[in-house]
Write an enzyme that holds these catalytic residues in place. Structure first.
Site, PDB file in Angstrom:
ATOM      1  N   ASP A 221       0.856  -1.186   0.000  1.00 22.31           N
ATOM      2  CA  ASP A 221       0.000   0.000   0.000  1.00 22.31           C
ATOM      3  C   ASP A 221       0.890   1.233   0.000  1.00 22.31           C
ATOM      4  O   ASP A 221       2.007   1.201   0.539  1.00 22.31           O
ATOM      5  CB  ASP A 221      -0.898   0.016   1.236  1.00 22.31           C
ATOM      6  CG  ASP A 221      -1.957  -1.073   1.220  1.00 22.31           C
ATOM      7  OD1 ASP A 221      -2.469  -1.371   0.119  1.00 22.31           O
ATOM      8  OD2 ASP A 221      -2.280  -1.592   2.288  1.00 22.31           O
TER       9      ASP A 221
ATOM     10  N   ASP B  30      -7.000  -1.574  -4.703  1.00 20.38           N
ATOM     11  CA  ASP B  30      -8.102  -1.268  -3.785  1.00 20.38           C
ATOM     12  C   ASP B  30      -9.039  -0.234  -4.397  1.00 20.38           C
ATOM     13  O   ASP B  30     -10.262  -0.320  -4.235  1.00 20.38           O
ATOM     14  CB  ASP B  30      -7.556  -0.735  -2.457  1.00 20.38           C
ATOM     15  CG  ASP B  30      -6.657  -1.727  -1.745  1.00 20.38           C
ATOM     16  OD1 ASP B  30      -6.850  -2.945  -1.917  1.00 20.38           O
ATOM     17  OD2 ASP B  30      -5.764  -1.277  -1.007  1.00 20.38           O
TER      18      ASP B  30
END
Length: 180
Positions: free
Chosen positions: A131, A149
């Site tokens: 991330d 995401d």
């Protein structure tokens, strides 16, 4: 409609449904490319401010959304990998059997599948999801996320909008199945 039996399926397969896989592939390539750049250019857990509410911050998430089960001891890696594989198989089947007039739904399914496969790659190869997008306001920080995401979220929003606003209209327009 194409004969679903040719695909080993009980349901009809609509011509052109698999053309949406280009979007899935694009999401995967953009996601993995951006994660590679983040991993190469960013120092782990050191924020790089870009805007007053937006940082690039390299983080690794061994869990699921919002770090769910991140400290579960390692078994979650394979559990979430199996869930992603199962979900992608279901999404591919749904995409194959969705009529052409439901292009909006096809786009949502392709986005979700691309995001799921991008994160699946990370989970299998690295043991965690990379991330790097960090949004914040004042002292409040949204959990870091990535392009996969984002694609999953946009795809899910498209499916919700489709179910709420377009599905009834498509059923009212008749039950003939489009091809392409």
């Amino acid at each position: 409609m194409l004969d679903g039996k040719a695909w080993g399926l009980g349901a009809p397969v609509h011509a052109g449904a698999l053309r949406w896989l280009w979007l899935t592939l694009l999401v995967i390539l953009l996601d993995l490319g951006s994660k590679w750049l983040a991993s190469e250019w960013l120092v782990y857990a050191q924020p790089v401010p870009l805007l007053p509410f937006f940082n690039l911050t390299l983080l690794h998430n061994p869990g699921a959304a919002f770090s769910f089960l991140a400290s579960a001891g390692g078994w979650q890696r394979w559990f979430f990998a199996l869930v992603a594989i199962g979900v992608c198989a279901l999404l591919l089947q749904w995409l194959r059997t969705t009529p052409a007039r439901h292009w909006w739904m096809r786009m949502g399914l392709a986005l979700i599948m691309g995001g799921a496969l991008g994160n699946l790659y990370d989970r299998i190869i690295h043991g965690h999801v990379v991330d790097f997008i960090s949004l914040h306001y004042g002292g409040w920080y949204f959990p870091a996320f990535n392009l996969a995401d984002t694609a999953i979220t946009i795809g899910a929003a498209i499916l919700i909008v489709d179910m709420l606003f377009f599905s009834g209209r498509n059923q009212a327009n008749g039950s003939s199945e489009d091809q392409s």
